[in-house]
Design a protein around this motif. Structure first.
Motif, short mmCIF file in Angstrom:
data_model
loop_
_atom_site.label_atom_id
_atom_site.label_comp_id
_atom_site.label_asym_id
_atom_site.label_seq_id
_atom_site.Cartn_x
_atom_site.Cartn_y
_atom_site.Cartn_z
N ALA A 1 0.84 -1.21 0.00
CA ALA A 1 0.00 0.00 0.00
C ALA A 1 0.87 1.26 0.00
O ALA A 1 1.96 1.26 0.57
CB ALA A 1 -0.89 0.00 1.23
N THR A 2 0.39 2.30 -0.67
CA THR A 2 0.96 3.64 -0.48
C THR A 2 0.31 4.19 0.78
O THR A 2 -0.92 4.31 0.82
CB THR A 2 0.61 4.56 -1.67
OG1 THR A 2 1.00 3.90 -2.88
CG2 THR A 2 1.30 5.90 -1.55
N PRO A 3 1.07 4.51 1.82
CA PRO A 3 0.44 4.92 3.07
C PRO A 3 -0.39 6.20 2.94
O PRO A 3 -0.11 7.03 2.06
CB PRO A 3 1.62 5.15 4.02
CG PRO A 3 2.80 4.54 3.37
CD PRO A 3 2.54 4.53 1.89
N TRP A 4 -1.35 6.38 3.83
CA TRP A 4 -2.14 7.61 3.87
C TRP A 4 -1.22 8.81 4.07
O TRP A 4 -0.35 8.79 4.94
CB TRP A 4 -3.14 7.56 5.03
CG TRP A 4 -4.32 6.68 4.78
CD1 TRP A 4 -4.52 5.43 5.29
CD2 TRP A 4 -5.47 6.99 3.98
NE1 TRP A 4 -5.72 4.94 4.84
CE2 TRP A 4 -6.32 5.87 4.04
CE3 TRP A 4 -5.85 8.09 3.22
CZ2 TRP A 4 -7.54 5.82 3.36
CZ3 TRP A 4 -7.06 8.05 2.54
CH2 TRP A 4 -7.89 6.93 2.63
N HIS A 5 -1.45 9.83 3.27
CA HIS A 5 -0.63 11.04 3.43
C HIS A 5 -1.31 12.21 2.72
O HIS A 5 -2.23 12.03 1.93
CB HIS A 5 0.78 10.84 2.86
CG HIS A 5 0.80 10.69 1.37
ND1 HIS A 5 0.51 9.51 0.73
CD2 HIS A 5 1.08 11.58 0.38
CE1 HIS A 5 0.61 9.68 -0.58
NE2 HIS A 5 0.94 10.94 -0.82
N GLN A 6 -0.81 13.40 3.01
CA GLN A 6 -1.17 14.62 2.29
C GLN A 6 0.12 15.10 1.62
O GLN A 6 1.16 15.21 2.29
CB GLN A 6 -1.71 15.66 3.27
CG GLN A 6 -3.10 15.29 3.82
CD GLN A 6 -3.41 15.96 5.14
OE1 GLN A 6 -2.77 15.65 6.15
NE2 GLN A 6 -4.38 16.85 5.15
N CYS B 1 -2.43 15.60 -11.07
CA CYS B 1 -3.23 14.86 -12.04
C CYS B 1 -2.68 13.43 -12.07
O CYS B 1 -1.53 13.22 -12.48
CB CYS B 1 -3.07 15.52 -13.41
SG CYS B 1 -3.84 14.60 -14.75
N TRP B 2 -3.48 12.48 -11.59
CA TRP B 2 -3.07 11.06 -11.52
C TRP B 2 -3.69 10.36 -12.72
O TRP B 2 -4.88 10.06 -12.73
CB TRP B 2 -3.56 10.48 -10.20
CG TRP B 2 -3.02 9.15 -9.76
CD1 TRP B 2 -2.00 8.94 -8.89
CD2 TRP B 2 -3.52 7.84 -10.11
NE1 TRP B 2 -1.82 7.58 -8.70
CE2 TRP B 2 -2.73 6.90 -9.43
CE3 TRP B 2 -4.55 7.39 -10.94
CZ2 TRP B 2 -2.94 5.52 -9.54
CZ3 TRP B 2 -4.75 6.02 -11.06
CH2 TRP B 2 -3.95 5.10 -10.37
N MET B 3 -2.86 10.12 -13.73
CA MET B 3 -3.35 9.54 -14.99
C MET B 3 -3.17 8.03 -14.96
O MET B 3 -2.05 7.53 -14.76
CB MET B 3 -2.58 10.13 -16.17
CG MET B 3 -3.03 9.63 -17.52
SD MET B 3 -4.67 10.20 -18.00
CE MET B 3 -4.32 11.93 -18.35
N TYR C 1 -4.40 7.66 -0.44
CA TYR C 1 -3.75 6.37 -0.17
C TYR C 1 -4.10 5.45 -1.31
O TYR C 1 -5.05 5.71 -2.07
CB TYR C 1 -4.31 5.90 1.18
CG TYR C 1 -4.63 4.45 1.39
CD1 TYR C 1 -3.72 3.61 2.05
CD2 TYR C 1 -5.85 3.90 0.96
CE1 TYR C 1 -4.03 2.27 2.28
CE2 TYR C 1 -6.15 2.57 1.20
CZ TYR C 1 -5.24 1.76 1.86
OH TYR C 1 -5.54 0.44 2.09
N SER C 2 -3.36 4.36 -1.49
CA SER C 2 -3.83 3.29 -2.38
C SER C 2 -3.43 1.95 -1.80
O SER C 2 -2.38 1.84 -1.14
CB SER C 2 -3.28 3.46 -3.80
OG SER C 2 -1.88 3.29 -3.82
N ARG C 3 -4.27 0.95 -2.01
CA ARG C 3 -3.93 -0.40 -1.56
C ARG C 3 -2.81 -0.95 -2.42
O ARG C 3 -2.53 -0.45 -3.50
CB ARG C 3 -5.14 -1.34 -1.72
CG ARG C 3 -6.18 -1.18 -0.65
CD ARG C 3 -7.18 -2.32 -0.79
NE ARG C 3 -8.36 -2.06 0.03
CZ ARG C 3 -9.44 -2.82 0.02
NH1 ARG C 3 -9.52 -3.88 -0.79
NH2 ARG C 3 -10.47 -2.53 0.80
#
Ligand SMILES: O=C(O)CCC(=O)C(=O)O
Length: 249
Positions: free
Chosen positions: A112-117, A133-135, A200-202
């Protein structure tokens, strides 16, 4: 769409790239991943916090900074030109590209990409306008690591951040999936998020690819502000925004 972005802190823009364009970007992306285009100095493992002996043999989350600097042809193509136009519409005519990056989650890499700002990674800036922009270059679904966002979190305080583990890698803060919304999008669509939106992402637990190309925009004046202070998004990751310093640690 602008109102949605302002209120929620994220916004899906569907069907930006057609299949030929997706193929163009995938082809270049593969050349970055297999080092035909050498970006080794900008490459790291964003999942480098998961440090067992087994983990270190393979990158968990491949992050390559500044692909547009390494291969400038990209800067002239549709993704960059159109996303700049969208950034100007969302946040103002003074928006410019600050940095771009590739984040690849290989099949079964399960990290996972951990939760963050995002702003926790950046130096404190007087003008907080910023958007990414997340393509998606592959269909992004929950199980291969689509993005999750906490609606409205860009309007609240920055949560305390800390390194996700030893040895570089990501920053993290406390948040739960129950607070967020998973945003599944098909290849060629993009999702925008504000610089302060919690996300975040799993991990990718599937046999599918999950290639994302991310471009970040902020006011030209703030890019100058960063560069004057030696900050160009290529350096070590640590909590930089003073609002995100973890007072408890
Ligand atoms: O692609 C990911 O998993 C994370 C992306 C991210 O954190 C970002 O674009 O700011």
């Amino acid at each position: 769409m602008i109102e949605t972005f302002d209120a929620k802190g994220f916004l899906v823009v569907p069907d930006v790239l057609n299949s030929d364009e997706i193929e163009y970007y995938r082809n270049i992306y593969e050349q970055f991943l297999n080092n035909k285009i050498d970006a080794s100095r900008y490459r790291s493992d964003l999942g480098g916090f998961a440090k067992t002996d087994e983990d270190v043999k393979q990158e968990k989350i491949t992050q390559i900074m500044l692909p547009g600097r390494v291969f400038p042809e990209l800067l002239t193509k549709k993704m960059h030109t159109l996303s700049l136009q969208m950034a100007k519409e969302l946040l103002g005519e003074d928006m410019e590209l600050d940095f771009d990056m590739l984040i690849d989650k290989a099949p079964f890499s399960a990290t996972a990409t951990p939760w963050h700002q995002d702003c926790a990674y950046w130096i404190t800036m007087p003008d907080k306008r910023a958007a990414s922009c997340w393509m998606a270059l592959d269909d992004a679904i929950v199980d291969n690591g689509c993005m999750w966002y906490v609606e409205g979190s860009h309007l609240g305080p920055i949560r305390p951040h800390r390194p996700a583990g030893k040895g570089g890698g990501a920053l993290q803060c406390d948040a739960e999936e129950s607070e967020g919304t998973a945003v599944e999008i098909p290849a060629g669509s993009c999702v925008w998020h504000h610089g302060a939106t919690l996300h975040y992402s799993r991990g990718n637990t599937t046999a599918l690819r999950r290639r994302a190309y991310i471009s970040n925009f902020r006011p030209a004046e703030m890019i100058r502000f960063e560069r004057e202070r030696g900050f160009d998004h290529t350096g070590e990751r640590e909590v930089k925004d003073e609002r995100a310093q973890d007072q408890l640690s």
